[in-house]
Design an enzyme around this catalytic site. Structure first.
Site, mmCIF file in Angstrom:
data_model
loop_
_atom_site.group_PDB
_atom_site.id
_atom_site.type_symbol
_atom_site.label_atom_id
_atom_site.label_comp_id
_atom_site.label_asym_id
_atom_site.label_seq_id
_atom_site.Cartn_x
_atom_site.Cartn_y
_atom_site.Cartn_z
ATOM 1 N N GLU A 144 4.764 114.594 101.105
ATOM 2 C CA GLU A 144 5.649 115.699 100.721
ATOM 3 C C GLU A 144 5.357 116.997 101.459
ATOM 4 O O GLU A 144 5.237 118.060 100.845
ATOM 5 C CB GLU A 144 5.605 115.888 99.201
ATOM 6 C CG GLU A 144 6.007 114.614 98.477
ATOM 7 C CD GLU A 144 5.848 114.672 96.966
ATOM 8 O OE1 GLU A 144 5.454 115.714 96.436
ATOM 9 O OE2 GLU A 144 6.124 113.640 96.311
ATOM 10 N N GLU A 156 8.424 104.429 96.960
ATOM 11 C CA GLU A 156 8.344 104.794 95.533
ATOM 12 C C GLU A 156 9.688 104.621 94.818
ATOM 13 O O GLU A 156 10.097 105.458 94.014
ATOM 14 C CB GLU A 156 7.882 106.258 95.388
ATOM 15 C CG GLU A 156 6.583 106.566 96.107
ATOM 16 C CD GLU A 156 6.073 107.986 95.908
ATOM 17 O OE1 GLU A 156 6.528 108.663 94.973
ATOM 18 O OE2 GLU A 156 5.201 108.399 96.682
ATOM 19 N N ASP A 193 7.728 111.100 102.049
ATOM 20 C CA ASP A 193 8.427 112.222 101.409
ATOM 21 C C ASP A 193 9.603 111.749 100.559
ATOM 22 O O ASP A 193 10.030 110.604 100.672
ATOM 23 C CB ASP A 193 8.904 113.234 102.458
ATOM 24 C CG ASP A 193 8.740 114.670 101.979
ATOM 25 O OD1 ASP A 193 9.008 114.943 100.791
ATOM 26 O OD2 ASP A 193 8.345 115.523 102.792
#
Ligand code: 9MR
Length: 378
Positions: free
Chosen positions: A166, A284, A216
């Site tokens: 991120e 994710e 990210d």
């Protein structure tokens, strides 16, 4: 008459077959008879989940059986983050990650390391020198020590590292984290990627065969963010920084624009012009059943909602098959084992996974399995 009778017999046989096949649909994710996500997609990519140490403590537990049945790539949800692995400058706590890596190795599962550097879940000691700020030199030295110690320990055993997490902000500029504030443009080459570069270089030196990822969120929905990521990685690759791929977290909502998602993946995929074996991973994946950023209001779990939920998941898996067929992607990880343990249950009950809180297989799970039966060019 005989013809008529045989038609009736055939029709009844078909109905019985249909009923038995519906009736025999396995209920639980860990059942022997249940279809397996990683088995269904084995020609395209590995399928995985984020898990916690307690999920794998007892091999006979339903959680562990689910993991072994459904997944062949795993990430630790929290226990391999800096605050857990390296909470004090001179102390590392490797026990849980050691057990996780052993478990993966013993079961033919690909182990991911998440994450070496992040602005969140990182201990403060990285950024202080006594009562004041640490100098850029000190922060960079700490990054080198941290990354080298961890990656060296798992050399050849952790296949993939989310080296940084991120680093692009919500406004699509480089995130103004403590890393960025304290290190900045240390080498004076006009960009602020220095802390990121240092982490990648140290990771590559520690394990030249490990796959090194920049991870990210919102890359699949925000073309501004995907373009910013593209520019950052492109510049670093041109400067010789050993980045192997971009991780798309894919915390998505119920309903996704397939074409826009595809376009954003293509922005990142075009980094292949600079590094031909550049990869993309989904790291994710989950489908939030509530609108982002709004006060929680219970969603109505009705037919149309579930249909859209299923379509959202299947369209992601369909695109991932396409990317895999282009040689771009070989891993899709979901962020949690089942609904009940998802991070998205923050203040309200959520239903973001393919497996529900009782480890029952949702219709969407079966639809994703069916999607694997649709063959493309392969
Ligand atoms: O799922 C993780 C949750 O248990 C933690 O409380 C949270 C802390 O920030 O981190 C969650 O995992 C995050 C992941 O490491 C990076 N991308 C976003 C994930 C969800 O917040």
């Amino acid at each position: 008459m005989i013809k008529h009778l045989s038609r009736i017999i055939c029709a009844s046989a078909a109905i019985v077959l249909l009923l038995t096949s519906c009736g025999s649909r396995a209920k639980y994710a860990y059942e022997d008879a249940a279809p397996s996500l990683c088995e269904a997609y084995k020609d395209w990519f590995r399928v995985g989940a984020a898990i916690n140490s307690w999920d794998i403590e007892d091999p006979n537990s339903e959680n562990c059986r689910t993991i072994l049945k459904q997944f062949n790539v795993l990430t630790m949800e929290n226990e391999s983050k800096p605050e857990n692995l390296h909470p004090e400058e001179d102390r590392y706590y490797f026990d849980k990650f050691d057990s996780f890596v052993d478990f993966c190795e013993n079961n033919g599962i690909r182990a991911r390391g998440h994450t070496l550097l992040w602005h969140s879940q990182v201990p403060d000691w990285f950024f202080h020198d006594g009562a004041g700020d640490a100098s850029a030199e000190l922060v960079l030295q700490r990054i080198r020590d941290h990354v080298t110690t961890i990656v060296t320990r798992y050399k050849g055993r952790v296949d993939t590292w989310d080296v940084v997490n991120e680093v692009i902000g919500d406004d699509s500029s480089l995130r103004f984290s403590e890393w960025l504030r304290l290190v900045g443009d240390y080498d004076g080459d006009g960009d602020d990627y220095d802390y990121i570069e240092t982490a990648f270089i140290a990771a590559h030196e520690a394990d030249p065969d490990a796959r090194l990822i920049i991870n990210d969120y919102s890359l699949e929905t925000s073309s501004n963010k995907a373009i910013r990521m593209y520019k950052a990685v492109r510049k670093m690759l041109e400067d010789g920084v050993p980045i192997d791929g971009v991780g798309f977290q894919m915390h998505i909502g119920n309903g996704i624009d397939y074409d826009a998602m595809k376009d954003n993946f293509e922005i990142i995929a075009s980094l292949r012009d600079i590094k031909p074996d550049f990869v993309i991973e989904v790291t994710e994946l989950d489908v939030n059943c509530y609108p982002w950023g709004e006060a929680p209001a219970d969603v109505e779990i009705t037919g149309p909602f579930l249909k859209q939920f299923s379509e959202t998941y299947t369209s992601v898996f369909r695109l991932m098959k396409e990317l895999s067929e282009e040689g771009l992607l070989d891993s899709v990880v979901m962020w949690g084992l089942h609904d009940g343990v998802s991070w998205l249950n923050n203040g309200h009950r959520n239903y973001p996974m393919l497996i529900d809180r009782g480890l029952e297989l949702k219709d969407a799970f079966y639809d994703v399995i069916d999607e694997a039966r649709v063959r493309g060019q392969k």
